[in-house]
Write a protein that holds these residues in place. Structure first.
Motif, PDB file in Angstrom:
ATOM      1  N   LYS A 478      30.151  91.353  26.634  1.00 19.49           N
ATOM      2  CA  LYS A 478      29.091  90.868  25.755  1.00 19.49           C
ATOM      3  C   LYS A 478      28.043  91.939  25.460  1.00 19.49           C
ATOM      4  O   LYS A 478      26.952  91.629  24.972  1.00 19.49           O
ATOM      5  CB  LYS A 478      28.402  89.661  26.394  1.00 19.49           C
ATOM      6  CG  LYS A 478      29.307  88.433  26.511  1.00 19.49           C
ATOM      7  CD  LYS A 478      28.532  87.242  27.056  1.00 19.49           C
ATOM      8  CE  LYS A 478      29.415  86.004  27.125  1.00 19.49           C
ATOM      9  NZ  LYS A 478      28.660  84.824  27.638  1.00 19.49           N
ATOM     10  N   LEU A 479      28.368  93.191  25.719  1.00 16.27           N
ATOM     11  CA  LEU A 479      27.390  94.269  25.549  1.00 16.27           C
ATOM     12  C   LEU A 479      26.767  94.304  24.151  1.00 16.27           C
ATOM     13  O   LEU A 479      25.559  94.537  24.035  1.00 16.27           O
ATOM     14  CB  LEU A 479      28.035  95.617  25.874  1.00 16.27           C
ATOM     15  CG  LEU A 479      27.097  96.839  25.830  1.00 16.27           C
ATOM     16  CD1 LEU A 479      25.948  96.673  26.818  1.00 16.27           C
ATOM     17  CD2 LEU A 479      27.867  98.122  26.116  1.00 16.27           C
ATOM     18  N   PRO A 480      27.521  94.052  23.061  1.00 14.40           N
ATOM     19  CA  PRO A 480      26.874  94.085  21.726  1.00 14.40           C
ATOM     20  C   PRO A 480      25.707  93.109  21.600  1.00 14.40           C
ATOM     21  O   PRO A 480      24.785  93.362  20.820  1.00 14.40           O
ATOM     22  CB  PRO A 480      28.020  93.703  20.779  1.00 14.40           C
ATOM     23  CG  PRO A 480      29.248  94.141  21.486  1.00 14.40           C
ATOM     24  CD  PRO A 480      28.977  93.872  22.943  1.00 14.40           C
ATOM     25  N   LEU A 481      25.753  92.009  22.360  1.00 14.88           N
ATOM     26  CA  LEU A 481      24.670  91.037  22.287  1.00 14.88           C
ATOM     27  C   LEU A 481      23.409  91.535  22.976  1.00 14.88           C
ATOM     28  O   LEU A 481      22.318  90.993  22.758  1.00 14.88           O
ATOM     29  CB  LEU A 481      25.106  89.711  22.925  1.00 14.88           C
ATOM     30  CG  LEU A 481      26.315  89.013  22.279  1.00 14.88           C
ATOM     31  CD1 LEU A 481      26.689  87.770  23.084  1.00 14.88           C
ATOM     32  CD2 LEU A 481      25.994  88.638  20.833  1.00 14.88           C
ATOM     33  N   TYR A 482      23.555  92.557  23.809  1.00 19.68           N
ATOM     34  CA  TYR A 482      22.419  93.058  24.596  1.00 19.68           C
ATOM     35  C   TYR A 482      22.144  94.531  24.297  1.00 19.68           C
ATOM     36  O   TYR A 482      21.687  95.270  25.164  1.00 19.68           O
ATOM     37  CB  TYR A 482      22.691  92.853  26.088  1.00 19.68           C
ATOM     38  CG  TYR A 482      22.923  91.413  26.445  1.00 19.68           C
ATOM     39  CD1 TYR A 482      21.876  90.511  26.543  1.00 19.68           C
ATOM     40  CD2 TYR A 482      24.222  90.934  26.654  1.00 19.68           C
ATOM     41  CE1 TYR A 482      22.084  89.179  26.857  1.00 19.68           C
ATOM     42  CE2 TYR A 482      24.450  89.599  26.974  1.00 19.68           C
ATOM     43  CZ  TYR A 482      23.378  88.734  27.067  1.00 19.68           C
ATOM     44  OH  TYR A 482      23.591  87.403  27.372  1.00 19.68           O
ATOM     45  N   LEU A 483      22.440  94.906  23.042  1.00 21.33           N
ATOM     46  CA  LEU A 483      22.227  96.302  22.666  1.00 21.33           C
ATOM     47  C   LEU A 483      20.754  96.697  22.782  1.00 21.33           C
ATOM     48  O   LEU A 483      20.431  97.842  23.097  1.00 21.33           O
ATOM     49  CB  LEU A 483      22.721  96.534  21.237  1.00 21.33           C
ATOM     50  CG  LEU A 483      22.804  97.990  20.778  1.00 21.33           C
ATOM     51  CD1 LEU A 483      23.729  98.792  21.677  1.00 21.33           C
ATOM     52  CD2 LEU A 483      23.267  98.067  19.325  1.00 21.33           C
ATOM     53  N   GLU A 484      19.844  95.751  22.540  1.00 23.62           N
ATOM     54  CA  GLU A 484      18.413  96.043  22.682  1.00 23.62           C
ATOM     55  C   GLU A 484      18.074  96.439  24.113  1.00 23.62           C
ATOM     56  O   GLU A 484      17.225  97.294  24.333  1.00 23.62           O
ATOM     57  CB  GLU A 484      17.577  94.834  22.268  1.00 23.62           C
ATOM     58  CG  GLU A 484      17.547  94.593  20.761  1.00 23.62           C
ATOM     59  CD  GLU A 484      16.514  93.556  20.378  1.00 23.62           C
ATOM     60  OE1 GLU A 484      15.917  92.954  21.301  1.00 23.62           O
ATOM     61  OE2 GLU A 484      16.300  93.349  19.175  1.00 23.62           O
ATOM     62  N   ASP A 485      18.741  95.813  25.083  1.00 24.38           N
ATOM     63  CA  ASP A 485      18.492  96.163  26.483  1.00 24.38           C
ATOM     64  C   ASP A 485      19.027  97.550  26.810  1.00 24.38           C
ATOM     65  O   ASP A 485      18.508  98.235  27.689  1.00 24.38           O
ATOM     66  CB  ASP A 485      19.146  95.141  27.417  1.00 24.38           C
ATOM     67  CG  ASP A 485      18.482  93.780  27.332  1.00 24.38           C
ATOM     68  OD1 ASP A 485      17.293  93.730  26.991  1.00 24.38           O
ATOM     69  OD2 ASP A 485      19.159  92.769  27.590  1.00 24.38           O
ATOM     70  N   LEU A 486      20.065  97.959  26.096  1.00 27.25           N
ATOM     71  CA  LEU A 486      20.651  99.271  26.367  1.00 27.25           C
ATOM     72  C   LEU A 486      19.855 100.394  25.703  1.00 27.25           C
ATOM     73  O   LEU A 486      19.533 101.383  26.369  1.00 27.25           O
ATOM     74  CB  LEU A 486      22.103  99.306  25.872  1.00 27.25           C
ATOM     75  CG  LEU A 486      22.852 100.642  26.078  1.00 27.25           C
ATOM     76  CD1 LEU A 486      23.012 100.945  27.559  1.00 27.25           C
ATOM     77  CD2 LEU A 486      24.213 100.603  25.381  1.00 27.25           C
ATOM     78  N   SER A 487      19.518 100.210  24.404  1.00 27.51           N
ATOM     79  CA  SER A 487      18.964 101.384  23.719  1.00 27.51           C
ATOM     80  C   SER A 487      17.890 101.118  22.679  1.00 27.51           C
ATOM     81  O   SER A 487      17.044 101.990  22.443  1.00 27.51           O
ATOM     82  CB  SER A 487      20.096 102.157  23.027  1.00 27.51           C
ATOM     83  OG  SER A 487      20.688 101.363  22.025  1.00 27.51           O
ATOM     84  N   THR A 488      17.885  99.985  22.035  1.00 30.23           N
ATOM     85  CA  THR A 488      17.030  99.861  20.853  1.00 30.23           C
ATOM     86  C   THR A 488      15.743  99.096  21.075  1.00 30.23           C
ATOM     87  O   THR A 488      14.823  99.198  20.270  1.00 30.23           O
ATOM     88  CB  THR A 488      17.812  99.183  19.708  1.00 30.23           C
ATOM     89  OG1 THR A 488      18.220  97.863  20.131  1.00 30.23           O
ATOM     90  CG2 THR A 488      19.036  99.991  19.333  1.00 30.23           C
ATOM     91  N   GLY A 489      15.645  98.307  22.139  1.00 31.67           N
ATOM     92  CA  GLY A 489      14.489  97.442  22.305  1.00 31.67           C
ATOM     93  C   GLY A 489      13.406  98.043  23.180  1.00 31.67           C
ATOM     94  O   GLY A 489      13.600  99.045  23.866  1.00 31.67           O
ATOM     95  N   THR A 490      12.241  97.391  23.143  1.00 35.13           N
ATOM     96  CA  THR A 490      11.156  97.767  24.040  1.00 35.13           C
ATOM     97  C   THR A 490      11.576  97.453  25.476  1.00 35.13           C
ATOM     98  O   THR A 490      12.059  96.363  25.764  1.00 35.13           O
ATOM     99  CB  THR A 490       9.882  96.990  23.690  1.00 35.13           C
ATOM    100  OG1 THR A 490       9.530  97.263  22.335  1.00 35.13           O
ATOM    101  CG2 THR A 490       8.736  97.389  24.605  1.00 35.13           C
TER     102      THR A 490
END
Length: 982
Positions: A478-490
């Motif tokens: 499910k990594l695409p759903l948590y891309l913000e946690d990996l690289s794009t989000g605050t």
């Protein structure tokens, strides 16, 4: 009921304890990570990074030093700049993008340090940056950014006291003499200089100046490496000498290699000197001496040859992580243990004596001959540079992996889809596992320098990244759903790693002084109980009896309030005392105005100053319409003086045919872009908005985008964010009589429609938490910045030095083929209060203060005294041309100032500003057609304008005009300036 509440509190406490205990990530003992695990993790990331960095640390792993080499001098052969002969040997002046080429015949192939003779005669405050290739190749990434520091000394050690009785910082003066320098990269990853490999025979060295300031370079020498002895090899025997304990005050340095290292006042009775009431300069400020490579040099006088120990009285303001300093004596590191010596953590606001000692607390002894010696202390972070490099590796891979994910999923991830991402990218879990192993390995290496790893703020970012990684590894599908946690989000892993790099590079150390001594028992500095009590009593009493910092009205002088920190006021008062008063006979008192609202209250109470400076651009109009400020056009020479300023900057200060303020400082808009990214994507820098739209598909294809300032800040958008396209489409904001808004006119409506389409049709990001971070992490490699963001990127992203540039603000193509680049911006203003009885004297002061000479002097003094963040962009355009800003950036800034405009003010303008904000928000987030959104707001805006015009007596209740109100725009201002020049 009470029992239920108690039970609820207990249950909640248990839940919180469990939650936070799960979040807690402590370091992993080194033994839990095998070498094979770590090596495999590094290989996994390196093998999948095509464009991986080849750092100097990588290069060093291939180096096998030969200590039997001979020093060789290279010969300056040719250059695209003029060679002159007024140096002991030929030297060349190299300007921006110019080269100096050397040839050297090497008897024996090997690795050499390079030592360059140079001098700079420019007025720049910034170090020169060169790139260096050997035989046409850059041997590692760092060789493309070689730092050439300038040398500085204080103008005086007799510190001048300001009008408050506090000591003021002296001006830093550039030492203009030929200097020999070993070459380092701008990040100073290592204590020892950069090594370069040379083949046997003739080799070519190419130096290119990639900064905008000129540099004269003389000879280059290839210096054979020397092995630095250990302390056991260095120390032979004790030499008896007369017992003495000698103190060297930190503020008494001989020179420094950064004008941004500065002195400060610390309120601690054990320091030398100290005063409980007045501020005396007594320490080197750790906040200014925190970058690797920054060096202070002192001169000591040894009265008798012998062995001496060194002790430092300091404060590690990092509080949670040891910092490092390298000690040199007479430009040489005496023994290996003086490389990156650890200065331990000090408790908050506590001072500590550190006797330079081995791990068994046995003091090191330094052999010093009778006479004068130089002791240099340099900030560095070599012990953690490998960890920084490894963090950067993980960060690079995360950015690359994130782009790969976006290529597969698209920008908008389908959250209703059942993702089996590991089927598409089988390496997903392996990548996440490699991140985790490397981060654990980094933490294991770094805990050596953190006395309490669980409470270390420096390590906390890595620990938070590790926690998030653990969560992602629970279901990698499910990594695409948590891309913000990996690289794009605050708060993403990428952001945590970037913040970790910054934290590790910072090396703040506040220094009171050091001792060289040979007594058996060192007398450490301290303040006894009675001295501390007496100091506290004096300070406490002074807080009630002293009004030294309070603004005061004195009928004999021109009173000036400044909405700036005291650091600015100090310099202003010194300039006024040394030049303005002697030249004019007019005495001035410059005081800090801590809150602009105080000026409003003072005006109402008729206790206002004569002049107020540093006011926000919206405030002069509020004073003018209430007859609280002076009409500057009453002075005969006003428009002649105004001709030195940007016409558009006057617009918000105009009321009918009068001008009530002078622009004290400016702002600008320009494109900033990552040169490396645009080159990799084969994209040109856009010159207009059509070209911006053309590059968007390619940027968005890789998960990147273009940044517009309206995406920053809160939900309310301001004129500078919403209105530029109205002017670029030749629209207007108000009718000529100011009684209604004209944002529904065809041109104005077209401008607002285009603005909204950038976000609805072309998918620019609507909300950006921090463009600075997004730019660093290459999520937004191009965008529009103002002066503040420009300075942030310039000063707080050293890893991007040479990799970014400014370009013209994108404009709208006109029918005749020209480009309208208009933007809304302004800085601060200065006014004369209507209550002043010294109008002429106040005007003389304003003319003096805003003159080219004084503004230029102030800009240089401010920056050289307080650091690179303190850049003054004067309202006087001629002073901007002389400002201490890199020429290539300054050229862009000056071009943009020509397009500066601002929105005319009316009594109801705040409702217009709010209405434009609502138009954008409803169009972008609710899908409302722009024209529909405009029509809704027109009614509200015009109703408020009418109400305020009635309140200020311009019309009556029936709409009849009682007093004429005329909207004056930038064209009217230009006309007045042109007529004054005739």
């Amino acid at each position: 009921m009470k029992k239920l509440i108690v039970i609820g509190i207990v249950v909640l406490s248990i839940v919180l304890i469990i939650f936070f205990s799960r979040r807690k990530v402590t370091y992993v003992p080194k033994g839990e990570l095998t070498d094979t695990m770590v090596d495999n993790a590094f290989n996994t990331l390196n093998d999948s990074l095509i464009d991986k960095r080849y750092t100097y640390i990588d290069f060093l792993k291939t180096v096998d030093l030969d200590y039997n080499l001979n020093d060789i001098t290279a010969t300056l052969t040719n250059s695209n700049s003029e060679i002159t002969d007024d140096y002991p040997s030929n030297h060349v002046l190299i300007d921006f993008n110019q080269h100096a080429i050397y040839e050297v015949n090497v008897d024996k192939a090997g690795y050499y340090y390079l030592k360059l003779d140079y001098i700079t005669d420019s007025d720049s405050l910034n170090d020169i940056v060169l790139s260096l290739s050997v035989n046409g190749e850059y041997q590692y990434d760092e060789s493309q950014i070689i730092n050439i520091p300038l040398r500085w000394e204080d103008s005086t050690k007799d510190f001048v006291k300001d009008s408050y009785g506090d000591e003021t910082l002296p001006t830093s003066v550039k030492i203009k003499e030929w200097t020999s320098l070993f070459l380092y990269n701008n990040t100073y990853d290592t204590v020892e200089p950069l090594l370069f490999y040379f083949d046997e025979g003739v080799n070519t060295i190419d130096l290119e100046n990639i900064s905008s300031d000129t540099l004269r370079v003389g000879s280059i020498k290839l210096i054979a490496p020397k092995d630095i002895p250990t302390y056991d090899e260095y120390f032979i025997n004790k030499i008896a000498s007369k017992k003495s304990q000698n103190y060297v005050n930190a503020i008494d340095y001989l020179e420094k290699n950064s004008s941004y290292i500065r002195m400060n006042y610390a309120n601690e009775p054990s320091l030398t000197p100290y005063d409980a009431v007045d501020r005396v300069l007594n320490v080197i400020d750790g906040a200014s001496w925190d970058k690797a490579g920054q060096q202070l040099t002192y001169e000591i006088n040894v009265k008798e040859t012998g062995n001496y120990k060194l002790a430092f009285y300091y404060q590690n303001t990092k509080n949670d992580f040891n910092v490092f300093r390298t000690i040199r004596i007479d430009d040489e590191i005496p023994f290996a243990e003086m490389k990156s010596y650890e200065f331990p953590v000090t408790k908050s606001n506590k001072w500590k004596t550190e006797i330079l000692s081995d791990k068994n607390n046995q003091p090191y002894e330094f052999f010093l001959t009778e006479g004068k010696h130089k002791i240099s202390i340099t900030a560095d972070y070599e012990p953690v540079s490998e960890s920084i490099r490894n963090i950067q590796l993980v960060l690079d891979h995360i950015n690359k992996f994130s782009l790969d994910i976006i290529k597969i999923t698209g920008k908008e991830v389908d959250k209703n889809r059942t993702w089996k991402f590991t089927r598409t990218v089988p390496e997903t879990d392996l990548y996440l596992e490699s991140y985790e192993i490397i981060i654990k390995d980094i933490i294991s290496d770094l805990v050596e320098y953190a006395p309490n790893e669980e409470k270390s703020a420096t390590l906390s970012y890595l620990q938070k990244a590790l926690y998030t990684l653990n969560k992602l590894r629970e279901n990698p599908d499910k990594l695409p759903l948590y891309l913000e946690d990996l690289s794009t989000g605050t708060g993403s892993i990428a952001q945590m790693l970037g913040d970790s790099i910054n934290m590790l590079r910072d090396q703040p150390l506040t220094l009171d002084g050091f001792y060289f001594y040979n007594v058996d028992k060192f007398d450490a500095p301290k303040a006894n109980f009675f001295k501390r009590i007496w100091s506290s009593i004096k300070s406490f009493t002074s807080s009630f009896t002293s009004d030294k910092y309070s603004p005061k009205i004195d009928p004999e002088i021109v009173d000036i309030w400044v909405n700036k920190p005291i650091t600015y006021v100090d310099i202003m008062q010194k300039l006024a005392d040394s030049t303005f008063t002697p030249e004019t006979g007019i005495k001035v008192k410059i005081s800090v105005m801590p809150d602009v609202n105080r000026l409003i209250l003072a005006s109402a109470a008729k206790e206002a100053p004569d002049v107020a400076l540093g006011l926000p651009s919206y405030m002069p109009y509020d004073f003018a319409i209430r007859n609280a400020s002076y009409d500057l056009t009453q002075f005969e020479d006003f428009w002649s003086v105004a001709g030195n300023f940007a016409p558009g900057a006057f617009v918000p200060y105009v009321l009918n045919d009068s001008v009530y303020a002078i622009p004290e400082s400016l702002d600008f808009n320009a494109i900033i872009y990552r040169k490396d990214t645009l080159k990799a994507l084969n994209l040109e820098v856009p010159d207009n908005w059509d070209e911006v739209i053309e590059i968007l598909p390619e940027l968005q294809r890789y998960g990147m985008n273009f940044y517009h300032p309206i995406a920053s800040g809160s939900g309310t958008k301001w004129f500078y964010q919403t209105s530029p396209f109205i002017y670029q489409h030749n629209g207007t904001i108000y009718s000529e009589d100011g009684l209604k808004t004209t944002i529904d006119s065809p041109n104005s409506s077209a401008g607002l429609t285009f603005l909204n389409s950038l976000f609805t049709t072309y998918s620019l990001p609507e909300q950006v938490q921090s463009f600075y971070n997004s730019f660093r992490y290459n999520e937004l490699p191009i965008g529009i910045v103002d002066f503040t963001t420009y300075l942030q990127i310039k000063n707080a992203a050293p890893e991007l030095t040479g990799q970014w540039a400014l370009s013209d603000n994108p404009g709208t193509l006109q029918e005749d083929g020209s480009i309208n680049r208009s933007y809304i911006a302004n800085g601060t203003a200065g006014i004369i209060m209507r209550t002043s009885d010294k109008e002429e004297e106040s005007w003389e002061f304003l003319k003096w203060w805003m003159s080219k000479e004084i503004q230029t002097n102030f800009a240089y003094t401010l920056q050289s005294t307080y650091g690179p963040e303190f850049v003054w962009l004067s309202g006087n355009v001629e002073a901007v041309k002389e400002a201490p800003i890199e020429k290539k950036d300054k050229d862009v800034i000056i071009r943009q100032i020509e397009w500066l405009v601002d929105v005319p003010r009316t009594p109801g303008q705040y409702m217009l500003e709010r209405g434009l904000s609502d138009i954008w928000n409803t169009a972008v987030f609710e899908g409302t057609a722009t024209r529909v959104a405009i029509d809704r707001q027109i009614i509200i805006i015009n109703r408020e304008i009418t109400r305020k015009m009635i309140e200020f007596g311009f019309i009556d209740e029936k709409g009849n005009v009682l007093k004429t109100y005329i909207i004056r725009d930038v064209d009217w201002v230009k006309k007045q300036m042109d007529e004054a020049r005739k």
